[in-house]
Motif scaffolding. Structure first.
Motif, PDB file in Angstrom:
ATOM      1  N   MET A 106     -10.582  -0.876 -18.873  1.00 23.50           N
ATOM      2  CA  MET A 106      -9.461  -1.007 -19.801  1.00 23.50           C
ATOM      3  C   MET A 106      -9.184   0.311 -20.518  1.00 23.50           C
ATOM      4  O   MET A 106      -8.033   0.688 -20.746  1.00 23.50           O
ATOM      5  CB  MET A 106      -9.776  -2.104 -20.828  1.00 23.50           C
ATOM      6  N   MET A 107     -10.232   1.036 -20.859  1.00 25.82           N
ATOM      7  CA  MET A 107     -10.087   2.291 -21.573  1.00 25.82           C
ATOM      8  C   MET A 107      -9.731   3.454 -20.656  1.00 25.82           C
ATOM      9  O   MET A 107      -9.513   4.571 -21.117  1.00 25.82           O
ATOM     10  CB  MET A 107     -11.394   2.602 -22.308  1.00 25.82           C
ATOM     11  N   LEU A 108      -9.694   3.195 -19.354  1.00 24.71           N
ATOM     12  CA  LEU A 108      -9.407   4.238 -18.347  1.00 24.71           C
ATOM     13  C   LEU A 108     -10.440   5.356 -18.404  1.00 24.71           C
ATOM     14  O   LEU A 108     -10.114   6.541 -18.255  1.00 24.71           O
ATOM     15  CB  LEU A 108      -7.992   4.800 -18.544  1.00 24.71           C
ATOM     16  N   TRP A 109     -11.695   4.971 -18.621  1.00 26.45           N
ATOM     17  CA  TRP A 109     -12.773   5.943 -18.662  1.00 26.45           C
ATOM     18  C   TRP A 109     -13.351   6.146 -17.264  1.00 26.45           C
ATOM     19  O   TRP A 109     -13.498   5.190 -16.496  1.00 26.45           O
ATOM     20  CB  TRP A 109     -13.886   5.467 -19.584  1.00 26.45           C
ATOM     21  N   PRO A 110     -13.725   7.373 -16.918  1.00 28.62           N
ATOM     22  CA  PRO A 110     -14.358   7.622 -15.624  1.00 28.62           C
ATOM     23  C   PRO A 110     -15.788   7.081 -15.596  1.00 28.62           C
ATOM     24  O   PRO A 110     -16.335   6.668 -16.615  1.00 28.62           O
ATOM     25  CB  PRO A 110     -14.341   9.152 -15.517  1.00 28.62           C
ATOM     26  N   LEU A 123     -14.582   8.167 -32.315  1.00 34.30           N
ATOM     27  CA  LEU A 123     -13.538   7.592 -33.151  1.00 34.30           C
ATOM     28  C   LEU A 123     -13.710   6.085 -33.295  1.00 34.30           C
ATOM     29  O   LEU A 123     -13.471   5.522 -34.370  1.00 34.30           O
ATOM     30  CB  LEU A 123     -12.160   7.905 -32.561  1.00 34.30           C
ATOM     31  N   THR A 124     -14.124   5.435 -32.223  1.00 31.87           N
ATOM     32  CA  THR A 124     -14.320   3.983 -32.270  1.00 31.87           C
ATOM     33  C   THR A 124     -15.427   3.614 -33.245  1.00 31.87           C
ATOM     34  O   THR A 124     -15.288   2.685 -34.046  1.00 31.87           O
ATOM     35  CB  THR A 124     -14.663   3.445 -30.869  1.00 31.87           C
ATOM     36  N   VAL A 125     -16.528   4.326 -33.178  1.00 27.54           N
ATOM     37  CA  VAL A 125     -17.648   4.053 -34.086  1.00 27.54           C
ATOM     38  C   VAL A 125     -17.272   4.404 -35.514  1.00 27.54           C
ATOM     39  O   VAL A 125     -17.503   3.621 -36.454  1.00 27.54           O
ATOM     40  CB  VAL A 125     -18.898   4.840 -33.646  1.00 27.54           C
ATOM     41  N   VAL A 169      -7.938  -8.146 -28.657  1.00 22.24           N
ATOM     42  CA  VAL A 169      -6.720  -8.080 -27.843  1.00 22.24           C
ATOM     43  C   VAL A 169      -6.352  -6.649 -27.489  1.00 22.24           C
ATOM     44  O   VAL A 169      -5.297  -6.413 -26.877  1.00 22.24           O
ATOM     45  CB  VAL A 169      -5.538  -8.757 -28.567  1.00 22.24           C
ATOM     46  N   ALA A 170      -7.189  -5.684 -27.860  1.00 20.26           N
ATOM     47  CA  ALA A 170      -6.866  -4.268 -27.634  1.00 20.26           C
ATOM     48  C   ALA A 170      -6.657  -3.981 -26.154  1.00 20.26           C
ATOM     49  O   ALA A 170      -7.363  -4.494 -25.290  1.00 20.26           O
ATOM     50  CB  ALA A 170      -7.971  -3.384 -28.191  1.00 20.26           C
ATOM     51  N   GLY A 171      -5.659  -3.140 -25.900  1.00 19.70           N
ATOM     52  CA  GLY A 171      -5.404  -2.691 -24.535  1.00 19.70           C
ATOM     53  C   GLY A 171      -5.445  -1.192 -24.420  1.00 19.70           C
ATOM     54  O   GLY A 171      -5.154  -0.632 -23.356  1.00 19.70           O
ATOM     55  N   ALA A 172      -5.787  -0.525 -25.519  1.00 20.21           N
ATOM     56  CA  ALA A 172      -5.857   0.938 -25.530  1.00 20.21           C
ATOM     57  C   ALA A 172      -6.796   1.359 -26.648  1.00 20.21           C
ATOM     58  O   ALA A 172      -7.127   0.580 -27.548  1.00 20.21           O
ATOM     59  CB  ALA A 172      -4.469   1.545 -25.740  1.00 20.21           C
ATOM     60  N   LEU A 176      -7.944  -0.384 -30.479  1.00 17.28           N
ATOM     61  CA  LEU A 176      -9.345  -0.685 -30.747  1.00 17.28           C
ATOM     62  C   LEU A 176      -9.818   0.005 -32.028  1.00 17.28           C
ATOM     63  O   LEU A 176     -10.497  -0.607 -32.864  1.00 17.28           O
ATOM     64  CB  LEU A 176     -10.208  -0.244 -29.570  1.00 17.28           C
ATOM     65  N   ILE A 177      -9.443   1.260 -32.194  1.00 18.70           N
ATOM     66  CA  ILE A 177      -9.860   2.023 -33.374  1.00 18.70           C
ATOM     67  C   ILE A 177      -9.253   1.432 -34.641  1.00 18.70           C
ATOM     68  O   ILE A 177      -9.909   1.330 -35.688  1.00 18.70           O
ATOM     69  CB  ILE A 177      -9.489   3.502 -33.210  1.00 18.70           C
TER      70      ILE A 177
END
Length: 378
Positions: A106-110, A123-125, A169-172, A176-177
């Motif tokens: 979902m986060m488009l992380w590698p 940033l999330t933490v 419900v976050a999609g980006a 989320l932040i």
């Protein structure tokens, strides 16, 4: 199973608190201490409470009254201490969420973290930490002391649940932040109001233990988050399940808080002495003499605080007493963080994944060790 445990715990505590009914919050003029005490004694004149006799105003043996009073107050404090779960759960849940395949997709992380991923994790933490820090600094004067401990706890619980909804419900990354920031604001408020509420309703004999329950719940929630994350790690959308637990916790706690009263100390501080006496009497199982004596001590403490006045920010740094206390408290917190425990709580999942360590033991050992150490220390 975890959701069932949370729900059953909340409902069980609420059932035990059924007798602690909130009094009407009518605004009344502040009576004199003598008038308030006379009003209180006239309401309880149908029964004579004794401190040294075999029976009291409830007609029960004194030992039975004390035991019943203790359990009622313990149940109330344990329920309010549930707000400690907010802090621990939201702080620890992201650790393993960062490693869930569906979340990374979902986060488009590698597959391997790069600088962009590390920045977004930070940033999330810290969105949570910033929200908690801001609200904790501001809510003491503008919310907890002005409107009461109970309204503050309700607001904090609602914000925590709202932040959980946004995260679920976050999609980006941005969404989320933002959700983490909102939940952090709720945690900052409950971290200020929760211990204050517990300290003001618990009798001195169990006050420290009840506040310790709040602190232990923070660490217990970190363990619970690790356990749940392990169970849903490979599930499609498992990260949403983990984050949605915040909504359940916040909503149930906010609903339960509607059925408890304000603390006697706050009621006395805003001039509602009659309500303070009634509330304290209900918390002490109708023991009129005990309630009157305890409220007299509260009243004396408040009068002493009013005479002393409020310290300015300048005094915090110029007065050696204030300055030393602040330096000591900040230093203890600084060195606690420098041990790396916060990094382990928030990034332990990433660390163990990088080391190639997997399994239930690796998921639970750090948080469980943290819980045991904290329990011993507190």
């Amino acid at each position: 199973a975890f959701l069932q445990r949370v729900v059953s715990c909340e409902l069980g505590v609420l059932a035990g608190m059924a007798e602690v009914v909130r009094e009407p919050a009518a605004t009344v003029a502040r009576p004199s201490p003598e008038a308030a005490e006379a009003e209180f004694r006239s309401e309880g004149s149908q029964a004579s409470a004794t401190c040294d006799g075999s029976e009291n105003s409830t007609g029960q043996p004194q030992e039975a009254l004390e035991e019943r009073m203790g359990w009622r107050v313990v149940l109330l404090c344990v329920f309010v201490a549930n707000t400690g779960f907010f802090h621990g759960y939201d702080n620890g849940v992201v650790s393993d969420v960062f490693t869930m395949p569906s979340f990374r997709e979902m986060m488009l992380w590698p597959a391997v973290d790069d600088a962009k991923v590390a920045f977004e994790k930070g940033l999330t933490v810290n969105g949570f930490n910033v929200g908690a820090a801001i609200s904790a600094v501001l809510c003491g004067h503008y919310l907890v002391d002005r409107y009461g401990r109970r309204p503050a706890l309700i607001v904090g619980s609602v914000l925590f649940a709202a932040g959980g909804v946004v995260q679920t419900v976050a999609g980006a990354a941005v969404t989320l932040i933002i959700g983490r920031f909102i939940a952090g604001m709720g945690v900052g408020i409950t971290s200020c109001a929760g211990p204050a509420y517990i300290a003001e309703v618990a009798p001195p004999s169990i006050r420290g233990a009840m506040v310790g329950v709040y602190q232990s719940n923070i660490c217990l929630a970190i363990v619970a988050a690790s356990l749940l994350n392990y169970g849903v790690h490979s599930t499609r959308g498992g990260w949403r399940i983990s984050l949605a637990v915040q909504v359940v916790m916040g909503v149930l706690t906010a609903a339960g808080l509607l059925f408890i009263g304000e603390t006697p100390r706050f009621l006395e501080s805003v001039g509602r002495s009659g309500e303070a006496l009634k509330t304290l009497r209900s918390l002490r199982c109708g023991d009129e003499a005990l309630a009157a004596e305890e409220l007299a001590r509260v009243r004396a403490e408040l009068e002493e605080e009013r005479r002393a006045g409020s310290a300015t920010w300048g005094e915090v740094f110029s007065n050696p007493h204030f300055r030393n206390v602040v330096i000591l408290g900040c230093t203890v917190q600084f060195f606690q963080i420098m041990t790396g425990i916060n990094a382990m709580v928030s990034f332990g999942g990433t660390l163990f994944q990088t080391l190639g360590v997997t399994g239930l033991a690796s998921a639970l050992t750090p948080s469980f060790a943290f819980f045991i150490g904290n329990a011993i220390g507190s």
